[in-house]
Design an enzyme around this catalytic site. Structure first.
Site, PDB file in Angstrom:
ATOM      1  N   LYS A  22       9.664   1.034 -15.343  1.00  0.00           N
ATOM      2  CA  LYS A  22       9.449   0.030 -14.283  1.00  0.00           C
ATOM      3  C   LYS A  22       8.158  -0.750 -14.591  1.00  0.00           C
ATOM      4  O   LYS A  22       8.133  -1.967 -14.529  1.00  0.00           O
ATOM      5  CB  LYS A  22       9.306   0.725 -12.940  1.00  0.00           C
ATOM      6  CG  LYS A  22       8.690  -0.136 -11.833  1.00  0.00           C
ATOM      7  CD  LYS A  22       8.578   0.569 -10.512  1.00  0.00           C
ATOM      8  CE  LYS A  22       7.261   1.255 -10.305  1.00  0.00           C
ATOM      9  NZ  LYS A  22       6.129   0.408  -9.916  1.00  0.00           N
ATOM     10  N   ASN A  23       7.105  -0.016 -14.976  1.00  0.00           N
ATOM     11  CA  ASN A  23       5.787  -0.646 -15.110  1.00  0.00           C
ATOM     12  C   ASN A  23       5.608  -1.415 -16.403  1.00  0.00           C
ATOM     13  O   ASN A  23       4.577  -2.041 -16.620  1.00  0.00           O
ATOM     14  CB  ASN A  23       4.695   0.409 -14.933  1.00  0.00           C
ATOM     15  CG  ASN A  23       4.642   0.887 -13.485  1.00  0.00           C
ATOM     16  OD1 ASN A  23       5.299   0.301 -12.607  1.00  0.00           O
ATOM     17  ND2 ASN A  23       3.920   1.946 -13.230  1.00  0.00           N
ATOM     18  N   ARG A  92       3.032  -5.781  -5.016  1.00  0.00           N
ATOM     19  CA  ARG A  92       1.695  -6.172  -5.469  1.00  0.00           C
ATOM     20  C   ARG A  92       1.765  -6.810  -6.851  1.00  0.00           C
ATOM     21  O   ARG A  92       1.068  -7.772  -7.155  1.00  0.00           O
ATOM     22  CB  ARG A  92       0.870  -4.910  -5.484  1.00  0.00           C
ATOM     23  CG  ARG A  92      -0.388  -5.003  -6.172  1.00  0.00           C
ATOM     24  CD  ARG A  92      -1.085  -3.688  -6.236  1.00  0.00           C
ATOM     25  NE  ARG A  92      -2.171  -3.830  -7.146  1.00  0.00           N
ATOM     26  CZ  ARG A  92      -3.235  -4.563  -6.910  1.00  0.00           C
ATOM     27  NH1 ARG A  92      -3.320  -5.161  -5.750  1.00  0.00           N
ATOM     28  NH2 ARG A  92      -4.175  -4.666  -7.796  1.00  0.00           N
ATOM     29  N   CYS A 116      -2.165  -1.381  -0.049  1.00  0.00           N
ATOM     30  CA  CYS A 116      -0.911  -0.657   0.237  1.00  0.00           C
ATOM     31  C   CYS A 116      -1.329   0.747   0.658  1.00  0.00           C
ATOM     32  O   CYS A 116      -2.511   1.043   0.795  1.00  0.00           O
ATOM     33  CB  CYS A 116      -0.024  -0.616  -1.006  1.00  0.00           C
ATOM     34  SG  CYS A 116      -0.704   0.429  -2.274  1.00  0.00           S
ATOM     35  N   ARG A 121      -6.761  -1.942  -3.263  1.00  0.00           N
ATOM     36  CA  ARG A 121      -6.190  -2.608  -4.437  1.00  0.00           C
ATOM     37  C   ARG A 121      -6.597  -4.077  -4.547  1.00  0.00           C
ATOM     38  O   ARG A 121      -5.796  -4.992  -4.459  1.00  0.00           O
ATOM     39  CB  ARG A 121      -4.680  -2.432  -4.442  1.00  0.00           C
ATOM     40  CG  ARG A 121      -4.306  -0.960  -4.375  1.00  0.00           C
ATOM     41  CD  ARG A 121      -2.867  -0.676  -4.558  1.00  0.00           C
ATOM     42  NE  ARG A 121      -2.464  -0.845  -5.948  1.00  0.00           N
ATOM     43  CZ  ARG A 121      -1.212  -0.618  -6.365  1.00  0.00           C
ATOM     44  NH1 ARG A 121      -0.297  -0.261  -5.505  1.00  0.00           N
ATOM     45  NH2 ARG A 121      -0.889  -0.787  -7.627  1.00  0.00           N
ATOM     46  N   ASP A 305      -0.056   8.321 -11.429  1.00  0.00           N
ATOM     47  CA  ASP A 305       1.297   8.253 -10.861  1.00  0.00           C
ATOM     48  C   ASP A 305       2.006   9.601 -10.909  1.00  0.00           C
ATOM     49  O   ASP A 305       3.056   9.758 -10.294  1.00  0.00           O
ATOM     50  CB  ASP A 305       2.145   7.210 -11.603  1.00  0.00           C
ATOM     51  CG  ASP A 305       1.618   5.805 -11.350  1.00  0.00           C
ATOM     52  OD1 ASP A 305       2.030   4.880 -12.064  1.00  0.00           O
ATOM     53  OD2 ASP A 305       0.767   5.641 -10.456  1.00  0.00           O
ATOM     54  N   ILE A 327      -8.539   7.484  -9.447  1.00  0.00           N
ATOM     55  CA  ILE A 327      -8.104   6.094  -9.656  1.00  0.00           C
ATOM     56  C   ILE A 327      -7.929   5.363  -8.328  1.00  0.00           C
ATOM     57  O   ILE A 327      -8.417   4.248  -8.154  1.00  0.00           O
ATOM     58  CB  ILE A 327      -6.780   6.054 -10.467  1.00  0.00           C
ATOM     59  CG1 ILE A 327      -6.967   6.734 -11.825  1.00  0.00           C
ATOM     60  CG2 ILE A 327      -6.300   4.616 -10.617  1.00  0.00           C
ATOM     61  CD1 ILE A 327      -7.840   5.977 -12.812  1.00  0.00           C
ATOM     62  N   ARG A 397      11.913   2.340  -5.209  1.00  0.00           N
ATOM     63  CA  ARG A 397      11.159   1.351  -5.993  1.00  0.00           C
ATOM     64  C   ARG A 397      11.056   1.783  -7.453  1.00  0.00           C
ATOM     65  O   ARG A 397      10.899   0.951  -8.326  1.00  0.00           O
ATOM     66  CB  ARG A 397       9.742   1.194  -5.443  1.00  0.00           C
ATOM     67  CG  ARG A 397       9.694   0.707  -4.017  1.00  0.00           C
ATOM     68  CD  ARG A 397       8.301   0.424  -3.571  1.00  0.00           C
ATOM     69  NE  ARG A 397       7.691  -0.602  -4.427  1.00  0.00           N
ATOM     70  CZ  ARG A 397       6.525  -1.165  -4.163  1.00  0.00           C
ATOM     71  NH1 ARG A 397       5.829  -0.779  -3.104  1.00  0.00           N
ATOM     72  NH2 ARG A 397       6.025  -2.100  -4.945  1.00  0.00           N
TER      73      ARG A 397
END
Ligand code: EPZ
Length: 423
Positions: A22-23, A92, A116, A121, A305, A327, A397
């Site tokens: 996804k990223n 985002r 979020c 962020r 993550d 983070i 997502r």
């Protein structure tokens, strides 16, 4: 809204195939804005955030098709260079259209992405980088107007190796004449995939021996075809789910080295792994799960993550484990929900202390963010009884075909919508 029902207490067994990242897919889709020529992208995961990104590209003036994980993006008239809040608030990463639009039109008007669940962020690193290249950034009533008479190459040192800022600045610098140097950049594998795609489009980007990214601007970029890299967060999530249920699972079509730290930590916790070129086999393990202290960090450190799924594994350890989330400032929302399932977790600022329990118990819980949602799915798979998870849209997502993949591994999981289905 959809919910998940999971009847836990069964070991996961079998093979799971990992989807495209996804990223990596999101920034690569955005990078197609840098050309009017057609681009073809394979292994694009069918996720909510991908569909949102396609909506954004269509709004800006692209024509997209999406079939069997292949996306084509083509020009469809003049591109717009502004985005409505409606679209930005959903995701985002939509802020990353700034780089390409600024590079091509020297102007972009974009709503600031709000915070979020996991944190405020901000986008200061993105904006400072654009200013270094000669742009002015005016923020008013929630929007930022980024404008430049002329963009110049620059030496930009990021105050923090932000993934999004690295990608945004890279996409802009591709079309800026001269040599732009980006220092203290993010080194996540998704960045390499974006660079590979940009260079296929005719960009000239390379890393020097100090790890800085050197971008020689070119006049224009052309269309390209690319296959998105495997999703290292999805692969790590399934390895952790296999381990937590004491199952025996082969995670296929992944890049083990992208999960290097996790593999080390899993082995240190007591799990035996076979690590191949494109797979990781998690052996079933009935022994004590050793408590570890981990700290999230930019790649190649422990991925933030995977912090939430890792926490679920540690709820079953034989002792007290600790997690430093360095983070994001608010990424323990899954902890209170895990406590409701019988976990023993104390959090204070960026530290979570987890004292292992024998078993978790099923409960009615709700997801508050994508990875925290997967942590609750894992807990449901381990808990005796039936766990009900609300706000599944968070999980949708980032996990393609979640129920199908888990069912194939032997899980008893089903999706239902109380407003529609009468279970
Ligand atoms: C990307 O978000 C990922 N999202 C996130 O994955 C991931 O958690 C994050 O990188 C860190 O690895 C996508 O790739 C779509 P950052 P990004 O900029 O780029 C602060 C998921 O679950 N920061 O590296 O937004 C920021 O507040 C998602 O798939 C600034 O202060 O992350 C955060 O504390 C969640 N100013 C830290 O840096 C800035 O200008 C890391 O953010 C930018 C960031």
């Amino acid at each position: 809204m959809d919910r998940l029902l999971i009847r836990g207490g069964k070991k996961l067994n079998g093979t799971v195939e990992i989807s495209g990242s996804k990223n990596a897919a999101l920034p690569i889709l955005v990078a197609t804005l840098l050309t009017d020529e057609p681009c073809i992208l394979h292994r694009v995961p069918n996720l909510r955030d991908v569909r949102t990104t396609l909506k954004i590209l269509e709004y800006l003036g692209k024509k997209t098709t999406y079939q069997n994980n292949t996306v084509t993006v083509e020009a469809n008239g003049k591109l717009k260079n502004d985005l409505p809040y409606e679209l930005v608030k959903q995701m985002r990463a939509s802020f990353w259209v700034a780089g390409p639009l600024l590079a091509r039109f020297h102007e972009a008007q974009i709503p600031l992405p709000g915070g979020c669940a996991i944190g405020v962020r901000p986008v200061d690193i993105h904006l400072k980088g654009f200013e270094k290249m000669g742009a002015s950034c005016q923020t008013e009533s929630g929007n930022v107007l980024i404008r430049a008479e002329k963009l110049n190459s620059a030496k930009i040192v990021l105050r923090f190796p932000s993934v999004g800022a690295t990608q945004n600045l890279l996409m802009c610098a591709c079309l800026v004449p001269g040599e732009t140097v980006l220092e203290n950049v993010a080194k996540e594998p998704e960045i390499d995939d974006v660079i590979a795609f940009l260079n296929k489009m005719g960009a000239n980007i390379h890393a020097d021996d100090k790890g800085r990214l050197i971008v020689h601007g070119v006049n224009a970029l052309h269309g390209a075809e690319h296959t998105v890299v495997a999703d290292r967060i999805e692969s790590g999530s399934y390895m952790l789910a296999a381990a937590a249920t004491r199952g025996e699972v082969t995670v296929k079509n992944c890049v083990p080295e992208h999960n290097a730290i996790l593999l080390e930590d899993l082995q240190e916790a007591g799990f035996a792994l076979d690590i191949g070129e494109t797979f990781v086999h998690v052996h079933s393990y009935e022994g004590d799960i050793k408590p570890l202290r981990i700290r999230t960090a930019p790649y190649p450190g422990f991925a933030t993550d995977l912090q939430a799924p890792w926490m679920t594994l540690m709820t079953l350890c034989c002792g007290t484990a600790e997690i430093d989330e360095d983070i994001f400032e608010n990424r323990f929302m899954h902890a209170p929900e895990l406590v409701r399932m019988g976990a023993d977790i104390a959090t204070e600022k960026s530290l979570a202390r987890i004292t292992g329990v024998k078993t978790l118990s099923a409960a009615h819980v709700q997801a508050s963010d994508l990875r925290g949602g997967f942590a609750l799915v894992m807990a449901g798979l381990c808990a005796n009884g039936e766990t009900e998870i609300e706000r599944v849209y968070h999980i949708d997502r980032g996990y393609e075909n979640l129920e199908e993949k888990l069912t194939r591994l032997g899980a008893d999981i089903r999706r239902y919508n109380p407003d529609r289905d009468d279970f």
